[in-house]
Write a protein that holds these residues in place. Structure first.
Motif, PDB file in Angstrom:
ATOM      1  N   SER A  31       0.831  -1.213   0.000  1.00  0.00           N
ATOM      2  CA  SER A  31       0.000   0.000   0.000  1.00  0.00           C
ATOM      3  C   SER A  31       0.860   1.255   0.000  1.00  0.00           C
ATOM      4  N   LEU A  32       1.896   1.263   0.842  1.00  0.00           N
ATOM      5  CA  LEU A  32       2.796   2.414   0.887  1.00  0.00           C
ATOM      6  C   LEU A  32       3.496   2.623  -0.452  1.00  0.00           C
ATOM      7  N   LYS A  33       4.019   1.558  -1.007  1.00  0.00           N
ATOM      8  CA  LYS A  33       4.768   1.664  -2.263  1.00  0.00           C
ATOM      9  C   LYS A  33       3.876   2.153  -3.406  1.00  0.00           C
ATOM     10  N   ILE A  34       2.675   1.609  -3.495  1.00  0.00           N
ATOM     11  CA  ILE A  34       1.754   2.026  -4.553  1.00  0.00           C
ATOM     12  C   ILE A  34       1.359   3.492  -4.368  1.00  0.00           C
ATOM     13  N   ALA A  35       1.177   3.898  -3.111  1.00  0.00           N
ATOM     14  CA  ALA A  35       0.851   5.303  -2.836  1.00  0.00           C
ATOM     15  C   ALA A  35       1.984   6.216  -3.261  1.00  0.00           C
ATOM     16  N   TRP A  36       3.230   5.812  -2.996  1.00  0.00           N
ATOM     17  CA  TRP A  36       4.380   6.633  -3.389  1.00  0.00           C
ATOM     18  C   TRP A  36       4.510   6.711  -4.912  1.00  0.00           C
ATOM     19  N   ILE A  37       4.256   5.583  -5.574  1.00  0.00           N
ATOM     20  CA  ILE A  37       4.309   5.591  -7.045  1.00  0.00           C
ATOM     21  C   ILE A  37       3.271   6.550  -7.606  1.00  0.00           C
ATOM     22  N   ALA A  38       2.102   6.607  -6.943  1.00  0.00           N
ATOM     23  CA  ALA A  38       1.009   7.475  -7.396  1.00  0.00           C
ATOM     24  C   ALA A  38       1.242   8.947  -7.045  1.00  0.00           C
ATOM     25  N   GLY A  39       2.289   9.234  -6.269  1.00  0.00           N
ATOM     26  CA  GLY A  39       2.605  10.623  -5.958  1.00  0.00           C
ATOM     27  C   GLY A  39       2.380  11.032  -4.521  1.00  0.00           C
ATOM     28  N   SER A  40       1.886  10.127  -3.679  1.00  0.00           N
ATOM     29  CA  SER A  40       1.663  10.457  -2.275  1.00  0.00           C
ATOM     30  C   SER A  40       2.991  10.606  -1.541  1.00  0.00           C
ATOM     31  N   HIS A  41       3.005  11.454  -0.518  1.00  0.00           N
ATOM     32  CA  HIS A  41       4.196  11.651   0.307  1.00  0.00           C
ATOM     33  C   HIS A  41       3.981  11.125   1.721  1.00  0.00           C
ATOM     34  N   ILE A  42       3.023  10.230   1.897  1.00  0.00           N
ATOM     35  CA  ILE A  42       2.758   9.694   3.222  1.00  0.00           C
ATOM     36  C   ILE A  42       4.005   9.006   3.771  1.00  0.00           C
ATOM     37  N   GLY A  43       4.402   9.385   4.966  1.00  0.00           N
ATOM     38  CA  GLY A  43       5.583   8.799   5.589  1.00  0.00           C
ATOM     39  C   GLY A  43       6.898   9.382   5.113  1.00  0.00           C
ATOM     40  N   ILE A  44       6.858  10.308   4.153  1.00  0.00           N
ATOM     41  CA  ILE A  44       8.080  10.933   3.626  1.00  0.00           C
ATOM     42  C   ILE A  44       8.081  12.403   4.041  1.00  0.00           C
ATOM     43  N   PRO A  45       8.974  12.804   4.913  1.00  0.00           N
ATOM     44  CA  PRO A  45       8.993  14.203   5.362  1.00  0.00           C
ATOM     45  C   PRO A  45       9.500  15.152   4.280  1.00  0.00           C
ATOM     46  N   GLU A  46       9.164  16.420   4.424  1.00  0.00           N
ATOM     47  CA  GLU A  46       9.650  17.434   3.488  1.00  0.00           C
ATOM     48  C   GLU A  46      11.177  17.489   3.543  1.00  0.00           C
ATOM     49  N   GLY A  47      11.788  17.633   2.392  1.00  0.00           N
ATOM     50  CA  GLY A  47      13.235  17.699   2.320  1.00  0.00           C
ATOM     51  C   GLY A  47      13.912  16.359   2.196  1.00  0.00           C
ATOM     52  N   SER A  48      13.123  15.275   2.192  1.00  0.00           N
ATOM     53  CA  SER A  48      13.703  13.951   2.080  1.00  0.00           C
ATOM     54  C   SER A  48      14.386  13.767   0.733  1.00  0.00           C
ATOM     55  N   SER A  49      15.509  13.066   0.750  1.00  0.00           N
ATOM     56  CA  SER A  49      16.217  12.790  -0.501  1.00  0.00           C
ATOM     57  C   SER A  49      15.392  11.921  -1.445  1.00  0.00           C
ATOM     58  N   LEU A  50      14.397  11.210  -0.903  1.00  0.00           N
ATOM     59  CA  LEU A  50      13.555  10.370  -1.745  1.00  0.00           C
ATOM     60  C   LEU A  50      12.712  11.194  -2.711  1.00  0.00           C
ATOM     61  N   LEU A  51      12.502  12.479  -2.394  1.00  0.00           N
ATOM     62  CA  LEU A  51      11.674  13.339  -3.236  1.00  0.00           C
ATOM     63  C   LEU A  51      12.479  14.021  -4.331  1.00  0.00           C
ATOM     64  N   GLN A  52      13.784  13.828  -4.315  1.00  0.00           N
ATOM     65  CA  GLN A  52      14.642  14.524  -5.268  1.00  0.00           C
ATOM     66  C   GLN A  52      14.816  13.770  -6.578  1.00  0.00           C
ATOM     67  N   HIS A  53      14.489  12.495  -6.599  1.00  0.00           N
ATOM     68  CA  HIS A  53      14.685  11.678  -7.802  1.00  0.00           C
ATOM     69  C   HIS A  53      13.378  10.938  -8.102  1.00  0.00           C
ATOM     70  N   ARG A  54      12.431  11.639  -8.665  1.00  0.00           N
ATOM     71  CA  ARG A  54      11.097  11.087  -8.897  1.00  0.00           C
ATOM     72  C   ARG A  54      11.134   9.837  -9.783  1.00  0.00           C
ATOM     73  N   THR A  55      11.873   9.894 -10.879  1.00  0.00           N
ATOM     74  CA  THR A  55      11.926   8.751 -11.807  1.00  0.00           C
ATOM     75  C   THR A  55      12.573   7.541 -11.156  1.00  0.00           C
ATOM     76  N   ALA A  56      13.702   7.768 -10.478  1.00  0.00           N
ATOM     77  CA  ALA A  56      14.384   6.662  -9.806  1.00  0.00           C
ATOM     78  C   ALA A  56      13.505   6.073  -8.702  1.00  0.00           C
ATOM     79  N   MET A  57      12.766   6.929  -8.008  1.00  0.00           N
ATOM     80  CA  MET A  57      11.890   6.459  -6.936  1.00  0.00           C
ATOM     81  C   MET A  57      10.772   5.584  -7.500  1.00  0.00           C
ATOM     82  N   ILE A  58      10.190   6.001  -8.625  1.00  0.00           N
ATOM     83  CA  ILE A  58       9.127   5.207  -9.244  1.00  0.00           C
ATOM     84  C   ILE A  58       9.667   3.846  -9.681  1.00  0.00           C
TER      85      ILE A  58
END
Length: 329
Positions: A31-58
């Motif tokens: 559920s978390l992974k699918i939400a992140w793929i869809a663009g949700s930031h649940i569980g990911i704080p602002e400034g997280s390095s995970l938000l800097q590489h959208r394509t790699a994260m997907i």
């Protein structure tokens, strides 16, 4: 004395329960992974390095969704009649990979929590500011799910393997028939795995005792008790893989039950090969910061671990290729 047969519902209740646990424990992670793929930031704080590489994260999240979905497929395969007709290799490889990826989490996460309870530090979400890449609760939810997956899937596999292949590991090493005597190739493979394992084992030992030799700047800064716990466990996985491989290759402990070296080889080779491969992948993908770029010793450690694991699991495969005891399925 007449034995009373166990009723069919009683025989099937345990595997059904374990299957349900394995499948349900996948849902939080998926559920978390699918939400992140869809663009949700649940569980990911602002400034997280995970938000800097959208394509790699997907890409990474899509890959891990497929990997965790395999747990559901395995749970069904291990409990349905059609699973017994599945070719051995088609079951064994993904089950070995699942064992290798889940075992370090099952061992490491509870031990990290225990050490933390006695005053240790952790770096799961990192400690401050922009270095925080996930909220702490994410690790608790996800790793608890992984542990349940590992326990349920492991129990199901033990039941399945005992029914399908149990005749191949009955008794002790000294009782194995001559048709299953280790060959020179087996012994060479075992020795090669043991010698290669010295390199990563030495580096893990140095890192576990405080040395920074071969570590990049980011890893040096992130060293906490979590780091040291995992380094000690990595030494244990290598030791298990080598011990299992040598016992399978040389058969020099005739009083030892056959299942002991097979279990050591299975768990150890899976952990060092699959987790080593995953860490190597993580080091090579999406690293822009020079401080996070892997050093040669780090790459060497995880690459050699993969080789050691593959060599040991090869010994296991050869052991089960017994011309006198073919898999009846």
């Amino acid at each position: 004395m007449t034995l009373t047969p166990v009723p069919a519902p009683a025989r099937t209740a345990v595997p059904r329960t374990l299957r349900a646990i394995a499948i349900l424990s996948c849902l939080p992670y998926l559920s978390l992974k699918i939400a992140w793929i869809a663009g949700s930031h649940i569980g990911i704080p602002e400034g997280s390095s995970l938000l800097q590489h959208r394509t790699a994260m997907i890409f990474a999240n899509s890959l891990t969704v497929l990997m965790d979905a395999c747990v559901i497929v395995l749970a069904l395969l291990l409990t349905r009649p059609w699973g017994l007709r599945t070719p051995a290799w088609l079951l064994a490889f993904p089950m070995w990979a699942a064992t290798g990826l889940l075992t370090p989490i099952m061992a490491g996460f509870p031990l990290q929590l225990l050490v933390k309870a006695f005053g240790g530090s952790n770096n799961q979400g990192s400690s401050s500011g922009s270095d925080v890449f996930l909220d702490d609760w994410v690790f608790g939810v996800v790793y608890t799910g992984f542990i349940l997956q590992g326990l349920a899937l492991g129990a199901l596999f033990v039941r399945y393997a005992r029914d399908r292949w149990g005749h191949l590991w009955r008794g002790r090493i000294g009782d194995l028939p001559r048709t299953r005597t280790a060959t020179k190739n087996d012994r060479r493979t075992g020795i090669t795995a043991a010698l290669l394992a010295l390199a990563p084992a030495t580096l893990h030992l140095l890192w576990a005792t405080g040395s920074t030799l071969g570590l990049n700047e980011a890893r040096i800064e992130q060293r906490t008790t979590d780091f040291y716990v995992l380094e000690v466990l990595d030494i244990g996985y290598l030791a298990a893989a080598v011990a299992g491989g040598l016992l399978i290759a040389f058969r020099r402990a005739p009083a030892l039950p056959v299942k002991v070296p097979l279990a050591l080889g299975w768990l150890g080779s899976g952990a060092v090969a699959c987790w080593g491969g995953w860490l190597l992948f993580a080091l090579l993908v999406g690293v822009d910061d020079i401080a996070e770029r892997p050093t040669a010793p780090m790459l060497l450690t995880y690459a050699v671990q993969m080789i050691v694991g593959m060599l040991v699991v090869t010994l296991g495969v050869r052991f089960f290729k017994d011309p006198a005891s073919k898999d009846p399925a």
